[in-house]
Design a protein around this motif. Structure first.
Motif, PDB file in Angstrom:
ATOM      1  N   ALA A  48       0.808  -1.216   0.000  1.00 36.98           N
ATOM      2  CA  ALA A  48       0.000   0.000   0.000  1.00 36.98           C
ATOM      3  C   ALA A  48       0.845   1.273   0.000  1.00 36.98           C
ATOM      4  O   ALA A  48       0.542   2.230  -0.717  1.00 36.98           O
ATOM      5  CB  ALA A  48      -0.943  -0.006   1.202  1.00 36.98           C
ATOM      6  N   ASP A  49       1.903   1.320   0.793  1.00 35.84           N
ATOM      7  CA  ASP A  49       2.724   2.531   0.889  1.00 35.84           C
ATOM      8  C   ASP A  49       4.205   2.189   0.726  1.00 35.84           C
ATOM      9  O   ASP A  49       5.040   2.620   1.509  1.00 35.84           O
ATOM     10  CB  ASP A  49       2.473   3.233   2.228  1.00 35.84           C
ATOM     11  N   GLY A  50       4.532   1.367  -0.261  1.00 35.73           N
ATOM     12  CA  GLY A  50       5.921   1.009  -0.466  1.00 35.73           C
ATOM     13  C   GLY A  50       6.054  -0.336  -1.137  1.00 35.73           C
ATOM     14  O   GLY A  50       5.223  -0.718  -1.955  1.00 35.73           O
ATOM     15  N   ASN A  90      15.757 -12.185   4.616  1.00 35.66           N
ATOM     16  CA  ASN A  90      16.128 -11.950   3.221  1.00 35.66           C
ATOM     17  C   ASN A  90      15.243 -10.885   2.556  1.00 35.66           C
ATOM     18  O   ASN A  90      14.986 -10.938   1.362  1.00 35.66           O
ATOM     19  CB  ASN A  90      16.050 -13.258   2.419  1.00 35.66           C
ATOM     20  N   THR A  91      14.797  -9.908   3.338  1.00 34.92           N
ATOM     21  CA  THR A  91      13.914  -8.881   2.766  1.00 34.92           C
ATOM     22  C   THR A  91      14.451  -7.475   2.980  1.00 34.92           C
ATOM     23  O   THR A  91      15.112  -7.181   3.976  1.00 34.92           O
ATOM     24  CB  THR A  91      12.495  -8.950   3.366  1.00 34.92           C
ATOM     25  N   LEU A  92      14.131  -6.639   1.990  1.00 42.74           N
ATOM     26  CA  LEU A  92      14.430  -5.209   2.063  1.00 42.74           C
ATOM     27  C   LEU A  92      13.100  -4.472   2.035  1.00 42.74           C
ATOM     28  O   LEU A  92      12.130  -4.940   1.436  1.00 42.74           O
ATOM     29  CB  LEU A  92      15.289  -4.787   0.868  1.00 42.74           C
ATOM     30  N   LEU A  93      13.057  -3.297   2.661  1.00 43.13           N
ATOM     31  CA  LEU A  93      11.825  -2.531   2.774  1.00 43.13           C
ATOM     32  C   LEU A  93      11.987  -1.165   2.134  1.00 43.13           C
ATOM     33  O   LEU A  93      13.007  -0.494   2.327  1.00 43.13           O
ATOM     34  CB  LEU A  93      11.456  -2.377   4.256  1.00 43.13           C
ATOM     35  N   VAL A  94      10.958  -0.766   1.386  1.00 46.74           N
ATOM     36  CA  VAL A  94      10.892   0.568   0.788  1.00 46.74           C
ATOM     37  C   VAL A  94       9.589   1.192   1.278  1.00 46.74           C
ATOM     38  O   VAL A  94       8.530   0.587   1.154  1.00 46.74           O
ATOM     39  CB  VAL A  94      10.857   0.495  -0.760  1.00 46.74           C
TER      40      VAL A  94
END
Length: 124
Positions: A48-50, A90-94
């Motif tokens: 929703a926001d990234g 193993n995750t990246l967040l934007v």
């Protein structure tokens, strides 16, 4: 006759070639868009926001620890940038971007196995 033998030899050699196979599975595991760079898979999942970016190395999770970067989103003539930060495992967040159909994205990542790399996505 020589020409026929040459053509036949060429056809047979083409039929016996094995196409190159990429390492790992390029199918999305989280419902996103998968791109490969330097034998690594990156799956972008819009939120929703990234977005979340999942990292895989030959089908196995790749640790996101220490990886940072910038996501550039091209929406027609508009350009939006957001930070990419490690999230978990193993995750990246934007955060702070709204992604939609037709958007072109460029993830410039630092410290992926000690290297910098760029991964491009298009939202269809």
């Amino acid at each position: 006759m020589k020409h026929l033998i040459s053509v036949t030899g060429l056809v047979l050699s083409c039929l016996s070639m094995n196409p190159a196979q990429a390492h790992g599975d390029a199918k999305p595991q989280h419902g996103g868009i998968v791109q490969k760079a330097n034998d690594l898979s990156f799956e972008l999942v819009a939120q929703a926001d990234g977005a979340m970016i999942y990292l895989m190395d030959h089908g196995k999770p790749l640790a996101s620890k220490g990886i940072t970067g910038k996501l550039t989103v091209l929406q027609g003539s508009n350009k939006v940038e957001a930070d990419i930060k490690e999230a978990s495992d193993n995750t990246l967040l934007v955060m702070g971007v709204k992604l939609g159909k037709g958007d072109k994205l460029v993830a410039a990542l630092s410290n992926v196995g000690g290297k910098s790399m760029t991964v491009r996505f298009t939202i269809k």
